[in-house]
Structure formats: C-alpha cells, structure tokens
Design an enzyme around this catalytic site. Structure first.
Site, PDB file in Angstrom:
ATOM      1  N   ASP A 153     -10.031  -3.350  -5.000  1.00 31.92           N
ATOM      2  CA  ASP A 153      -9.190  -2.288  -4.653  1.00 31.92           C
ATOM      3  C   ASP A 153      -9.190  -1.047  -5.247  1.00 31.92           C
ATOM      4  O   ASP A 153      -9.012  -1.255  -6.653  1.00 31.92           O
ATOM      5  CB  ASP A 153      -7.688  -3.021  -4.571  1.00 31.92           C
ATOM      6  CG  ASP A 153      -6.735  -2.220  -3.921  1.00 31.92           C
ATOM      7  OD1 ASP A 153      -7.228  -1.111  -3.360  1.00 31.92           O
ATOM      8  OD2 ASP A 153      -5.695  -2.615  -3.823  1.00 31.92           O
ATOM      9  N   HIS A 164      -8.265  -4.978  -0.712  1.00 30.95           N
ATOM     10  CA  HIS A 164      -7.018  -4.059  -0.237  1.00 30.95           C
ATOM     11  C   HIS A 164      -6.696  -4.519   1.098  1.00 30.95           C
ATOM     12  O   HIS A 164      -7.659  -4.592   1.974  1.00 30.95           O
ATOM     13  CB  HIS A 164      -7.278  -2.482  -0.337  1.00 30.95           C
ATOM     14  CG  HIS A 164      -6.116  -1.842  -0.179  1.00 30.95           C
ATOM     15  ND1 HIS A 164      -5.283  -1.652  -1.353  1.00 30.95           N
ATOM     16  CD2 HIS A 164      -5.796  -1.114   1.115  1.00 30.95           C
ATOM     17  CE1 HIS A 164      -4.127  -0.905  -0.501  1.00 30.95           C
ATOM     18  NE2 HIS A 164      -4.305  -0.640   0.617  1.00 30.95           N
ATOM     19  N   SER A 220       0.802  -1.109  -0.001  1.00 31.17           N
ATOM     20  CA  SER A 220      -0.033  -0.054  -0.017  1.00 31.17           C
ATOM     21  C   SER A 220       0.779   1.315  -0.203  1.00 31.17           C
ATOM     22  O   SER A 220       1.650   1.555  -0.870  1.00 31.17           O
ATOM     23  CB  SER A 220      -1.093   0.000   1.269  1.00 31.17           C
ATOM     24  OG  SER A 220      -2.105   0.866   1.113  1.00 31.17           O
TER      25      SER A 220
END
Ligand SMILES: *[C@@H]1O[C@H](CO)[C@@H](O)[C@H](O)[C@H]1NC(C)=O
Ligand SMILES: *[C@@H]1O[C@H](CO)[C@@H](O)[C@H](O)[C@H]1NC(C)=O
Length: 412
Positions: A352, A382, A192
C-alpha cells in the site's frame, strides 16, 4: 444488473483483451482474483483519462461509476433500524440496534467515515452498509455513516468541515441521550481518506475549548496522513500496486485542494513543497519515524523545496498552503498536539502506498505517550476492507474486519 456481474464481465473482457499479467507479489493471497479485480479498476481509469482528454466528462466523474454501481438503499432489517437524517445540514445514515424490551443500557457509538480519496465513495455503498450493520450487531453500537460532500465539486476544507459539524452536533449531551449513547464510549473511525478525516477530527476536537464530550477512541484503517512527501519507501515500493497506484493517490491529493493540474504535476514530481511547508518536513521524516526494516533499502533525501516558481504555479489563492494544513495532513503537528489524543487503532498493509503514513503515525503517537494498537498485514493491499461482497470478496477483507471490530469490542 448487480455490480458483481458488471465487474466480472468488464474484468474478464479487459483481462483477455490485454491485461494478461500484472506484477502482483507472490505472497498476496487470491492473486488471480486481485488481478482480475484490478484490471477492472485500471480499465475504468483509462476510460476516465480518455473521457477527460476528449472533454466528455472529467476523470473523477467517470471514476464515480464505481460508487454508483455499489450503492444500495440502506433499509432496516430485523436487528438494525436504519434512518437517513441530517446533522447540522450534513447527510448521515444512522444505524441503531432494535430496542429489546426493558433494555435501558446506554450504547457505544461509532462515527464512520468512508474512503474514496475525498472524491469518490459513499456511506451508502454496500460494503459500508454491511460493515455498519456488523458493528451494530456485534458491538450493540449506534453507527453514524457520514455522507460528507466530495471533491472536486467541494474542495478542502468542505469534506473535513462537514465531518466536523456532524461530530460536534452528535457529541451534544441532548443528542446523545436521544440515541441512548454513552458519552464515554464514542469512537471515530474511517478507511483511507476516511481515516484521514477521522485523525484530523480527533486532533481538532481536543483543541476545541468549548468541547465537553470527547472521543474515547480513533480507529484508522490504512489512513492517508500527509501530503508533503509522496516518495516515502511505501510510495516507491508500491507505486504500481493494485487498487491504489501512486498516480491515483496523487490525483486524489491534488483534487482535494484544487482542479489546477499544476499541483498534480508538482506532486507527481514531489516538488510541490514551498518555503512554508518545508519547515514541517521534519514531521514526516521517514528516516527517523519508520523502523529500520522499512527504510533500509532507501536513502532518505528530503523533498525538494521550490521557491517562487513552484509556489506560484500551484499557489492560486493559497491552495499550495492547504496541503500543509494539519486538518488535511494530520502528521504535521508537533508532539505536544498529539499527547492527549484518544487511544488509537491503526491498520496498515504492506502493499500500500500509504503504509508509511500509518506507520509514521504509530511511531509519533507512541512517542507522545498515546496508547496505540498497530495491526500490520504482511500480505495486505490498499482498500482490502471494501472487498467483502461476491465475486470480489477476499479472505483478507474478512480477517481485517473481524480484527478491527474485535478491537472496538475490547477498547470502546
Ligand atoms: C531526518 O532524520 C535523520 C535522522 O534519522 C536526520 O539525519 C535528518 O537530518 C533528518 N532530516 C530532516 C529533513 O528532518
Ligand atoms: C544509498 O547510498 C549508498 C551509499 O551512498 C549507496 O551505496 C546505495 O546504492 C544507495 N542506495 C540506493 C537505493 O540508492
């Protein structure tokens, strides 16, 4: 009380209270478990909004509870030696294989950058601690888990610069020798926002004229890669998906640069681009860089470019320029700046908002001649890699972890 128990109780309460159903796609595995998990995150987010509204504590301050609840003290075990050190003033948790008798072989190294939208997360959270140990034992690698400083207390470029300092410090021949690391087998990796930092560092390092030791690989796990277009098809398709709804991602982006809410509002409307950033929109043109299947259902229109007013509203001392800085948005560089990058592993998930950031980088890196392994999870969401600890352990997290570590084993 373990985080697991807290999460379970709060999730159950809030679930029965009023989150009876959320539209989570059928094909996602362990759907009910994900609904429960997400109801916890949603409750916390609402609590954080409320707390900020009444002036008790700001939003990210409340959300940081997730990080605190999962923190552990990283300690050595029978296979792994763990030390907490400072590299050039930045905290780093160092995981090393315990020396076996007569073992003089140089090892691989992975510099790992945790996720959390530059505002949350810690290298000391139990899922990261577990991942680091797995990498040490499976890869016989030294793992550095970097405790970079976070926004909003430290806006861009502080988190990025902390990471860059650590990498520069570690890549000195003398330092590598101290940890018995092979200078030819070092990777940078992160999930991320950590994937964002990893991609940015990889780009800046190869431009650094004095840099002798270079990275062999970069492994980006559902990375954030651009702030110019927050309406890509994946942002549209997944705006209410669990763990990272669009509002939260936009919040992370804006808080990375400024605490001025004007940027958040402009980013929510995707009207934050100014004449300076607009010349870079061509690097995130999803009609050109996404495979047909991903943009077929969406008609491309470039984000609005606001003259004067928008720029002024969000442009206090230039934070409006920051989101177009490639150290924050690594997609915003020309092909020539991509050509000599280390080989890449890029993980993306279907459900996501950041899916298209990852896919566009795959397209652009390949077009520039960089070797890329792209693993796309059709049923992924995600942040899945974080869910390896009971009761919020997901099968997909294990698959992702295994495939990612396998790639490192074969490519580092
Ligand atoms: C985006 O790409 C398409 C071709 O796929 C092109 O027609 C369009 O002009 C491009 N727009 C921008 C803003 O780069
Ligand atoms: C895209 O544009 C076409 C042609 O103008 C139109 O028929 C279609 O409905 C549009 N699709 C979306 C999702 O807006």
């Amino acid at each position: 009380m373990r985080f697991g128990n807290i999460i379970l109780i709060v999730a159950l309460c809030s679930f029965t209270a009023y989150y009876i159903y959320e539209p989570i796609p059928e094909e996602i595995e362990e759907r009910w478990k994900l609904m429960l998990t997400n109801s916890f995150f949603r409750s916390l987010s609402h609590l954080a909004d409320f707390s900020e509204l009444i002036g008790l504590k700001d939003y990210m301050g409340v959300m940081y509870f997730i990080t605190l609840a999962e923190k552990v003290v990283p300690v050595s075990d029978e296979h792994v030696k763990v030390t907490e050190e400072k590299f050039d003033g930045v905290e780093v948790v160092v995981y090393q294989p315990k020396q076996r008798g007569g073992d003089t072989e140089l090892r691989r190294a992975v510099i790992y950058l945790h996720g959390g939208g530059w505002c949350l997360g810690s290298s000391r959270m139990s899922p990261y601690d577990l991942l680091a140990r797995k990498m040490v034992t499976d890869l016989n690698a030294v793992v550095l888990s970097v405790e970079y400083r976070l926004a909003p207390a430290h806006h861009f470029p502080v988190p990025y610069e902390d990471v860059y300092c650590v990498v520069k410090h570690f890549l000195q021949k003398g330092v590598l020798a101290r940890y018995s690391v092979d200078p030819g087998r070092i990777a940078v990796s992160g999930d991320s926002a950590g994937g964002n930092l990893a991609a940015a560092v990889s780009q800046q390092l190869q431009k650094d004229p004095g840099q002798q030791v270079q990275l062999k690989a970069q492994a980006l796990l559902y990375p954030v890669l651009q702030a110019l277009d927050l309406n890509t098809p994946s942002y549209q398709q997944n705006q209410d998906m669990p763990i990272l709804p669009r509002t939260l991602m936009v919040r992370f982006w804006s808080e990375y640069f400024t605490s001025d809410k004007a940027l958040f509002r402009a980013m929510m409307a995707n009207t934050h681009n100014n004449p300076e950033s607009s010349s870079l929109l061509k690097f995130v043109n999803w009609s050109a860089f996404l495979p047909e299947t991903y943009h077929r259902k969406y008609n491309y229109s470039a984000p609005a470019v606001v003259q004067g007013v928008g720029g002024q509203a969000v442009g206090i001392d230039g934070p409006s320029q920051s989101f177009a800085d490639p150290r924050a948005s690594p997609l915003l560089v020309p092909d020539t700046a991509l050509r000599s990058l280390p080989k890449a592993y890029i993980l993306t998930s279907e459900y996501d908002v950041l899916r298209d950031d990852g896919i566009m980088y795959v397209t652009r890196l390949r077009a520039a001649g960089v070797e890329v392994t792209h693993e796309h999870y059709d049923t992924g969401f995600h942040g899945a890699l974080m869910f390896t600890v009971w009761p919020t352990d997901f099968l997909i997290a294990r698959r992702m972890t295994d495939n990612y570590v396998k790639w490192l084993k074969e490519n580092l």
